[in-house]
Design an enzyme around this catalytic site. Sequence first.
Site, short mmCIF file in Angstrom:
data_model
loop_
_atom_site.label_atom_id
_atom_site.label_comp_id
_atom_site.label_asym_id
_atom_site.label_seq_id
_atom_site.Cartn_x
_atom_site.Cartn_y
_atom_site.Cartn_z
N HIS A 125 0.83 -1.20 0.00
CA HIS A 125 0.00 0.00 0.00
C HIS A 125 0.87 1.26 0.00
O HIS A 125 0.60 2.21 -0.73
CB HIS A 125 -0.93 -0.01 1.21
CG HIS A 125 -1.80 1.20 1.30
ND1 HIS A 125 -2.72 1.54 0.32
CD2 HIS A 125 -1.88 2.16 2.25
CE1 HIS A 125 -3.33 2.66 0.69
NE2 HIS A 125 -2.84 3.06 1.84
N ASP A 147 2.25 1.76 -3.38
CA ASP A 147 1.19 2.26 -4.27
C ASP A 147 0.99 3.76 -4.08
O ASP A 147 0.82 4.50 -5.05
CB ASP A 147 -0.11 1.50 -3.99
CG ASP A 147 -1.23 1.97 -4.90
OD1 ASP A 147 -1.06 1.90 -6.14
OD2 ASP A 147 -2.27 2.39 -4.36
#
Length: 106
Positions: free
Chosen positions: A76, A79
């Site tokens: 995450h 990202d």
Amino acid sequence: MEGIELVCFKMISALGAAKSSFMEAIQEAKLGNFDKARNCIEEGSNFQVEGHEAHFGLLQQETSGDPVTLSLLLVHAEDQLMSAEFLKITAEEIIALYERLEAIKQ
């Protein structure tokens, strides 16, 4: 909280703030506030640097022989890093387009 989790949360926090600033820059440009838009890009870039610095620490750890454990949290954070970079480039292009449209109107 410590270690990689802390680094990931630092990345997510800083890069989330960067993305918010880049979105605000687009909205300011849409209103014709180009100086404010550029200030938002600069503010977002400063947050982005914070995220990159945290990420760089993980890269240094990995290259020094201390493997970084892959987790959903790290994915995450990665990202967020990539989407902030893309959003900055996109925001800069949109601002430039709004500036060109403003110039044509005059």
